[in-house]
Scaffold this motif. Structure first.
Motif, PDB file in Angstrom:
ATOM      1  N   ARG A  59       0.645  -0.803  -0.049  1.00  0.00           N
ATOM      2  CA  ARG A  59       0.086  -0.438   0.010  1.00  0.00           C
ATOM      3  C   ARG A  59       1.075   1.408  -0.001  1.00  0.00           C
ATOM      4  O   ARG A  59       1.646   1.172   1.005  1.00  0.00           O
ATOM      5  N   TRP A  60       0.118   2.262  -1.136  1.00  0.00           N
ATOM      6  CA  TRP A  60       1.395   3.671  -0.969  1.00  0.00           C
ATOM      7  C   TRP A  60       0.539   4.701  -0.303  1.00  0.00           C
ATOM      8  O   TRP A  60      -1.229   4.851  -0.523  1.00  0.00           O
ATOM      9  N   GLY A  61       1.006   5.554   0.793  1.00  0.00           N
ATOM     10  CA  GLY A  61       0.425   6.688   0.960  1.00  0.00           C
ATOM     11  C   GLY A  61       1.180   7.892   0.274  1.00  0.00           C
ATOM     12  O   GLY A  61       1.936   7.770   0.237  1.00  0.00           O
ATOM     13  N   CYS A  62      -0.260   8.470   0.088  1.00  0.00           N
ATOM     14  CA  CYS A  62       0.213   9.481  -0.870  1.00  0.00           C
ATOM     15  C   CYS A  62      -0.788  10.782  -0.517  1.00  0.00           C
ATOM     16  O   CYS A  62      -1.726  10.736  -0.343  1.00  0.00           O
ATOM     17  N   VAL A  63       0.015  11.791  -1.290  1.00  0.00           N
ATOM     18  CA  VAL A  63      -1.355  13.336  -1.079  1.00  0.00           C
ATOM     19  C   VAL A  63      -0.800  14.018  -2.770  1.00  0.00           C
ATOM     20  O   VAL A  63      -0.545  13.661  -3.132  1.00  0.00           O
TER      21      VAL A  63
ATOM     22  N   ILE B 152      -4.110  10.576   0.773  1.00  0.00           N
ATOM     23  CA  ILE B 152      -5.100   8.575   0.597  1.00  0.00           C
ATOM     24  C   ILE B 152      -4.117   7.953   0.969  1.00  0.00           C
ATOM     25  O   ILE B 152      -2.796   7.618   0.822  1.00  0.00           O
ATOM     26  N   VAL B 153      -5.053   6.631   0.433  1.00  0.00           N
ATOM     27  CA  VAL B 153      -4.162   5.537   0.573  1.00  0.00           C
ATOM     28  C   VAL B 153      -4.085   4.727  -0.264  1.00  0.00           C
ATOM     29  O   VAL B 153      -5.229   4.825  -1.192  1.00  0.00           O
ATOM     30  N   ALA B 154      -3.239   4.037  -1.628  1.00  0.00           N
ATOM     31  CA  ALA B 154      -3.102   3.766  -2.416  1.00  0.00           C
ATOM     32  C   ALA B 154      -3.170   2.400  -2.800  1.00  0.00           C
ATOM     33  O   ALA B 154      -2.036   2.072  -2.004  1.00  0.00           O
ATOM     34  N   MET B 155      -2.928   1.430  -3.567  1.00  0.00           N
ATOM     35  CA  MET B 155      -2.578   0.015  -4.263  1.00  0.00           C
ATOM     36  C   MET B 155      -2.019   0.453  -5.638  1.00  0.00           C
ATOM     37  O   MET B 155      -2.569   1.142  -6.095  1.00  0.00           O
ATOM     38  N   ARG B 156      -1.143  -0.129  -6.091  1.00  0.00           N
ATOM     39  CA  ARG B 156      -0.673  -0.076  -7.553  1.00  0.00           C
ATOM     40  C   ARG B 156      -1.415  -1.015  -8.370  1.00  0.00           C
ATOM     41  O   ARG B 156      -1.438  -2.102  -8.185  1.00  0.00           O
TER      42      ARG B 156
ATOM     43  N   SER C 227       1.191   9.529   6.272  1.00  0.00           N
ATOM     44  CA  SER C 227       1.393   7.875   5.588  1.00  0.00           C
ATOM     45  C   SER C 227      -0.441   7.228   5.420  1.00  0.00           C
ATOM     46  O   SER C 227      -0.962   7.130   4.363  1.00  0.00           O
ATOM     47  N   GLY C 228      -1.023   7.393   6.365  1.00  0.00           N
ATOM     48  CA  GLY C 228      -2.161   6.473   6.539  1.00  0.00           C
ATOM     49  C   GLY C 228      -1.892   4.979   5.942  1.00  0.00           C
ATOM     50  O   GLY C 228      -2.787   4.595   5.656  1.00  0.00           O
ATOM     51  N   VAL C 229      -1.204   4.364   5.635  1.00  0.00           N
ATOM     52  CA  VAL C 229      -0.648   2.968   5.948  1.00  0.00           C
ATOM     53  C   VAL C 229      -0.252   2.454   6.523  1.00  0.00           C
ATOM     54  O   VAL C 229       0.345   2.613   7.724  1.00  0.00           O
ATOM     55  N   GLY C 230      -0.996   1.062   7.109  1.00  0.00           N
ATOM     56  CA  GLY C 230      -0.744   0.036   7.545  1.00  0.00           C
ATOM     57  C   GLY C 230      -1.355   0.785   9.354  1.00  0.00           C
ATOM     58  O   GLY C 230      -1.959   1.432   8.762  1.00  0.00           O
ATOM     59  N   LYS C 231      -0.675   0.654  10.145  1.00  0.00           N
ATOM     60  CA  LYS C 231      -0.600   0.826  11.387  1.00  0.00           C
ATOM     61  C   LYS C 231      -0.711   2.468  11.280  1.00  0.00           C
ATOM     62  O   LYS C 231      -0.237   3.090  12.451  1.00  0.00           O
ATOM     63  N   GLY C 232       0.153   3.102  10.295  1.00  0.00           N
ATOM     64  CA  GLY C 232       0.499   4.209  10.590  1.00  0.00           C
ATOM     65  C   GLY C 232       1.752   4.697  11.044  1.00  0.00           C
ATOM     66  O   GLY C 232       2.044   5.802  11.333  1.00  0.00           O
ATOM     67  N   LYS C 233       2.752   3.961  11.468  1.00  0.00           N
ATOM     68  CA  LYS C 233       4.348   4.194  11.824  1.00  0.00           C
ATOM     69  C   LYS C 233       5.304   3.771  11.074  1.00  0.00           C
ATOM     70  O   LYS C 233       5.133   3.092  10.739  1.00  0.00           O
ATOM     71  N   HIS C 234       5.575   5.180  12.075  1.00  0.00           N
ATOM     72  CA  HIS C 234       7.005   4.928  11.214  1.00  0.00           C
ATOM     73  C   HIS C 234       8.221   4.287  11.681  1.00  0.00           C
ATOM     74  O   HIS C 234       8.700   4.312  12.942  1.00  0.00           O
ATOM     75  N   THR C 235       8.744   2.464  10.952  1.00  0.00           N
ATOM     76  CA  THR C 235       9.559   2.195  11.375  1.00  0.00           C
ATOM     77  C   THR C 235      10.692   2.048  11.272  1.00  0.00           C
ATOM     78  O   THR C 235      10.898   3.178  10.078  1.00  0.00           O
TER      79      THR C 235
ATOM     80  N   THR D 122     -11.317  10.008  -1.341  1.00  0.00           N
ATOM     81  CA  THR D 122     -11.925  10.995  -0.346  1.00  0.00           C
ATOM     82  C   THR D 122     -11.248  10.684   0.947  1.00  0.00           C
ATOM     83  O   THR D 122     -10.926  11.509   1.377  1.00  0.00           O
ATOM     84  N   GLY D 123     -10.191   9.542   0.673  1.00  0.00           N
ATOM     85  CA  GLY D 123      -8.972   9.728   1.528  1.00  0.00           C
ATOM     86  C   GLY D 123      -9.432   9.073   2.840  1.00  0.00           C
ATOM     87  O   GLY D 123      -9.063   9.097   4.167  1.00  0.00           O
ATOM     88  N   LYS D 124     -10.793   8.891   2.805  1.00  0.00           N
ATOM     89  CA  LYS D 124     -11.919   8.331   4.029  1.00  0.00           C
ATOM     90  C   LYS D 124     -11.323   6.891   4.412  1.00  0.00           C
ATOM     91  O   LYS D 124     -10.292   6.291   4.287  1.00  0.00           O
ATOM     92  N   PRO D 125     -11.902   7.382   5.966  1.00  0.00           N
ATOM     93  CA  PRO D 125     -11.049   5.507   6.701  1.00  0.00           C
ATOM     94  C   PRO D 125     -11.936   4.156   5.355  1.00  0.00           C
ATOM     95  O   PRO D 125     -12.599   4.363   4.984  1.00  0.00           O
ATOM     96  N   ASP D 126     -10.593   3.304   5.234  1.00  0.00           N
ATOM     97  CA  ASP D 126     -10.900   2.022   4.862  1.00  0.00           C
ATOM     98  C   ASP D 126     -10.985   2.770   3.056  1.00  0.00           C
ATOM     99  O   ASP D 126     -11.238   1.461   2.073  1.00  0.00           O
ATOM    100  N   SER D 127     -10.788   3.520   2.426  1.00  0.00           N
ATOM    101  CA  SER D 127     -10.901   4.040   1.337  1.00  0.00           C
ATOM    102  C   SER D 127      -9.721   3.489   0.642  1.00  0.00           C
ATOM    103  O   SER D 127      -8.711   3.706   1.138  1.00  0.00           O
ATOM    104  N   LEU D 128      -9.739   2.856  -0.952  1.00  0.00           N
ATOM    105  CA  LEU D 128      -8.937   2.714  -1.134  1.00  0.00           C
ATOM    106  C   LEU D 128      -8.448   3.516  -2.938  1.00  0.00           C
ATOM    107  O   LEU D 128      -9.457   2.634  -3.610  1.00  0.00           O
ATOM    108  N   ALA D 129      -7.624   4.029  -3.008  1.00  0.00           N
ATOM    109  CA  ALA D 129      -7.497   4.519  -5.365  1.00  0.00           C
ATOM    110  C   ALA D 129      -6.087   3.332  -5.200  1.00  0.00           C
ATOM    111  O   ALA D 129      -5.956   2.158  -4.572  1.00  0.00           O
ATOM    112  N   ARG D 130      -6.146   3.499  -6.746  1.00  0.00           N
ATOM    113  CA  ARG D 130      -4.984   2.941  -7.491  1.00  0.00           C
ATOM    114  C   ARG D 130      -3.991   3.801  -8.230  1.00  0.00           C
ATOM    115  O   ARG D 130      -4.297   4.824  -8.708  1.00  0.00           O
ATOM    116  N   ILE D 131      -2.981   3.614  -7.936  1.00  0.00           N
ATOM    117  CA  ILE D 131      -1.686   4.243  -8.796  1.00  0.00           C
ATOM    118  C   ILE D 131      -2.037   4.004 -10.337  1.00  0.00           C
ATOM    119  O   ILE D 131      -1.485   2.392 -10.371  1.00  0.00           O
TER     120      ILE D 131
END
Length: 317
Positions: A33-37, A46-50, A218-226, A72-81
């Motif tokens: 998953r990719w976090g995008c602005v 938003i969060v997107a898939m390839r 990021s809005g990706v996964g748990k949103g944590k930078h590891t 929309t960037g709403k929870p559980d929404s998913l765009a496409r790259i």
């Protein structure tokens, strides 16, 4: 001096653009998953898939992409790259100097902050030299950022890079951040450094409440930078910093001596007169290197040969 030219190898096949696509920048990657602005606006996340049509096209932080679908960037929404734009710069590395597989660290960054502590851990010139080589070859401007100046009374470390016109900043806990922010504003900057050099402390000073910002941007996964992920963070006055994982190795198997020399406009033309196979190290290895015929450049050539030596030596650092 200028950064080297980024690779022009084709990345994706040309495809028709989607009429309803919007431009976005990738700011985080995690588990497919990719976090995008959108349009570079940190508030439009938003969060997107390839998209399937892209196949296995690599998409990294800093990439400019076209996205469709649910924006929309709403929870559980998913765009496409659906498209990855041509990269203006690319920072690459390999696992070591024998690894044939390049790893793209970041895309489209204009400058690279090489973050080094003056103590704890002690600084190593080899890492800086290798990071500079990768920056020049990829089209980025390298900038040395020194931290933990409060732990050493004086240091001659920076003088090791005399002759390279390397810009040097200080960003320890007692150093003002205004000079750093001035260079960062309105630019895309990647940060690299070993673990423990104070990079995270610096990021938190540059980006207020950076850990919260990571999760929101990021809005990706748990949103944590590891420690295994890169993430782009927006600066308050404009621009972005890409915080990368702590570096353990920096292989340069994908870079040649000519790539390094090509980054220096005052020397690049001379190597056309070098004999075939010249590594530009000078005598005794290259007794006919054309760099030795340039008047008044002895100190600069010597400094650049330090980079070339780091490129081929594969010394542990």
């Amino acid at each position: 001096m200028r950064p080297g030219k980024a690779s022009s190898r084709p990345r994706t096949k040309t495809r028709p653009q989607h009429a309803d696509a919007e431009a976005a920048m990738v700011v985080a990657v995690d588990r497919g998953r990719w976090g995008c602005v959108l349009d570079g606006d940190a508030d439009r996340r938003i969060v997107a898939m390839r998209a399937r049509e892209l196949g296995r096209t690599p998409i990294v932080v800093g990439d400019q992409v076209d996205v469709v679908g649910d924006l929309t960037g709403k929870p559980d929404s998913l765009a496409r790259i659906v498209r990855v734009s041509e990269r203006s710069t690319v920072l690459r590395r390999t696992a070591d100097d024998t690894d044939p597989f390049e790893r793209i660290v970041v895309a489209n960054a204009q400058q690279l902050f090489i973050v080094v502590a003056l103590a704890d851990p002690p600084p190593r010139t080899g890492f800086v030299e290798r990071a500079m080589v990768a920056a020049y070859a990829g089209g980025l401007e390298p900038i040395l950022v020194l931290t933990k100046r409060d732990l050493v009374a004086e240091s001659e470390f920076a003088s090791a890079f005399d002759g390279l016109e390397l810009k040097i900043l200080y960003a320890g806990i007692d150093d003002p951040m205004e000079p750093v922010l001035e260079i960062l504003n309105d630019r895309l900057t990647a940060l690299i450094g070993h673990s423990g050099v104070g990079k995270s402390t610096m990021v938190n000073r540059l980006v207020p409440d950076a850990y919260r910002a990571v999760g929101e941007v990021s809005g990706v996964g748990k949103g944590k930078h590891t420690s295994t992920q890169s993430v782009a963070l927006p600066l308050p006055e404009g621009g972005w910093v890409i915080d990368t994982p702590g570096v353990r190795s920096f292989g340069l198997a994908h870079i040649t001596p000519d790539d390094v020399i090509a980054s220096f406009t005052d020397l690049a033309g001379a190597i056309e007169d070098c004999p075939r196979g010249c590594t530009h190290l000078g005598p005794p290895a290259d007794p006919e290197c054309a760099l030795d015929q340039l008047p008044g450049t002895e100190r600069r050539v010597a400094a650049i040969r330090t980079l070339l030596t780091a490129l081929i030596a594969n010394d542990a650092w």
